[in-house]
Design a protein around this motif. Structure first.
Motif, PDB file in Angstrom:
ATOM      1  N   UNK A   1       0.822  -1.211   0.000  1.00 37.49           N
ATOM      2  CA  UNK A   1       0.000   0.000   0.000  1.00 37.49           C
ATOM      3  C   UNK A   1       0.861   1.268   0.000  1.00 37.49           C
ATOM      4  N   UNK A   2       1.921   1.279   0.780  1.00 39.10           N
ATOM      5  CA  UNK A   2       2.796   2.455   0.833  1.00 39.10           C
ATOM      6  C   UNK A   2       3.451   2.697  -0.524  1.00 39.10           C
ATOM      7  N   UNK A   3       3.879   1.632  -1.178  1.00 38.82           N
ATOM      8  CA  UNK A   3       4.500   1.764  -2.497  1.00 38.82           C
ATOM      9  C   UNK A   3       3.476   2.184  -3.548  1.00 38.82           C
ATOM     10  N   UNK A   4       2.269   1.657  -3.450  1.00 38.54           N
ATOM     11  CA  UNK A   4       1.220   2.035  -4.402  1.00 38.54           C
ATOM     12  C   UNK A   4       0.864   3.510  -4.255  1.00 38.54           C
ATOM     13  N   UNK A   5       0.846   4.001  -3.031  1.00 39.74           N
ATOM     14  CA  UNK A   5       0.559   5.417  -2.800  1.00 39.74           C
ATOM     15  C   UNK A   5       1.670   6.301  -3.362  1.00 39.74           C
ATOM     16  N   UNK A   6       2.905   5.813  -3.295  1.00 39.73           N
ATOM     17  CA  UNK A   6       4.041   6.596  -3.800  1.00 39.73           C
ATOM     18  C   UNK A   6       4.153   6.553  -5.316  1.00 39.73           C
TER      19      UNK A   6
ATOM     20  N   UNK B   1       6.723   8.136  -9.828  1.00 40.67           N
ATOM     21  CA  UNK B   1       6.573   7.033 -10.789  1.00 40.67           C
ATOM     22  C   UNK B   1       7.899   6.496 -11.329  1.00 40.67           C
ATOM     23  N   UNK B   2       8.936   7.321 -11.329  1.00 37.59           N
ATOM     24  CA  UNK B   2      10.226   6.887 -11.859  1.00 37.59           C
ATOM     25  C   UNK B   2      10.931   5.888 -10.946  1.00 37.59           C
ATOM     26  N   UNK B   3      10.511   5.794  -9.684  1.00 31.31           N
ATOM     27  CA  UNK B   3      11.136   4.847  -8.754  1.00 31.31           C
ATOM     28  C   UNK B   3      10.129   3.879  -8.145  1.00 31.31           C
ATOM     29  N   UNK B   4       9.021   3.675  -8.842  1.00 33.55           N
ATOM     30  CA  UNK B   4       7.996   2.707  -8.415  1.00 33.55           C
ATOM     31  C   UNK B   4       7.856   1.655  -9.504  1.00 33.55           C
TER      32      UNK B   4
ATOM     33  N   UNK C   1       5.252   5.155 -18.785  1.00 37.49           N
ATOM     34  CA  UNK C   1       6.246   5.935 -19.534  1.00 37.49           C
ATOM     35  C   UNK C   1       7.334   6.563 -18.664  1.00 37.49           C
ATOM     36  N   UNK C   2       7.113   6.707 -17.357  1.00 39.38           N
ATOM     37  CA  UNK C   2       8.110   7.330 -16.489  1.00 39.38           C
ATOM     38  C   UNK C   2       9.099   6.321 -15.905  1.00 39.38           C
ATOM     39  N   UNK C   3       8.835   5.048 -16.091  1.00 34.64           N
ATOM     40  CA  UNK C   3       9.712   4.013 -15.549  1.00 34.64           C
ATOM     41  C   UNK C   3      10.828   3.716 -16.548  1.00 34.64           C
TER      42      UNK C   3
ATOM     43  N   UNK D   1      18.192   2.683 -10.695  1.00 41.02           N
ATOM     44  CA  UNK D   1      17.735   3.583  -9.639  1.00 41.02           C
ATOM     45  C   UNK D   1      18.975   4.177  -8.993  1.00 41.02           C
ATOM     46  N   UNK D   2      19.159   5.464  -9.170  1.00 39.84           N
ATOM     47  CA  UNK D   2      20.366   6.165  -8.713  1.00 39.84           C
ATOM     48  C   UNK D   2      21.591   5.453  -9.270  1.00 39.84           C
TER      49      UNK D   2
END
Length: 165
Positions: free
Chosen positions: A76-81, A86-89, A114-116, A131-132
């Motif tokens: 849920x926390x990841x879905x909210x983020x 969007x680039x880091x989910x 498109x942001x991933x 990621x980084x």
């Protein structure tokens, strides 16, 4: 007939000889790993079958992992983020497992998210997500999600869960 008298030490030794470790007290979990949600089943002594509830007391857990400030977020926390970062989910990862470069799944994934940022690792023949400074392949991200599912199950069952392959 002689009677056998055991001292305290003899009783302990006798009990240890009769003790046989068993896995009968262990819980078993099963995971329904879908593209969008995870459902976890649990069987443990005294409970014939139960669906594991997540921290939000829901039976379905979003199959998402997000990173923010070098911290991992799940469910849920990841879905909210995912809407604000969007680039880091990362979600719908199952669609990219065992896919070859140029497969239609890549085009569909790129249109849907498109942001991933992702690319294909020619050496391992798998999808990787930068990621980084790190690069995570799709299998590693799914392993992190399954690790979290194990932790949720342990919290729900109030006992450890052993992984066997």
């Amino acid at each position: 007939m002689k009677s056998l008298i055991l001292g305290p030490f003899g009783i302990i030794v006798a009990l240890c000889c009769f003790y046989q470790p068993t896995d009968a007290a262990l819980a078993a979990m099963s995971i329904d790993l879908g593209s969008q949600f995870i459902k976890i089943g649990l069987v443990k002594p005294g409970v014939p079958m139960d669906i594991v509830l997540n921290k939000e007391s829901r039976r379905k857990t979003p199959n998402v992992i997000s990173f923010k400030n070098d911290e991992r977020f799940f469910a849920e926390a990841a879905a909210a983020m995912s809407s604000s970062h969007p680039q880091s989910s990362y979600n719908f990862l199952l669609s990219l497992i065992a896919r070859k470069e140029g497969d239609d799944a890549f085009t569909t994934f790129k249109k849907t998210f498109p942001f991933t940022a992702f690319e294909f690792d020619e050496v391992r023949k798998t999808v990787i997500f930068p990621y980084k400074e790190e690069k995570y392949n799709v299998e590693t991200l799914l392993a992190m999600i399954l690790w979290n599912a194990k932790k949720v199950t342990e919290a729900y069952a109030d006992q450890t869960v052993k992984v066997s392959v």
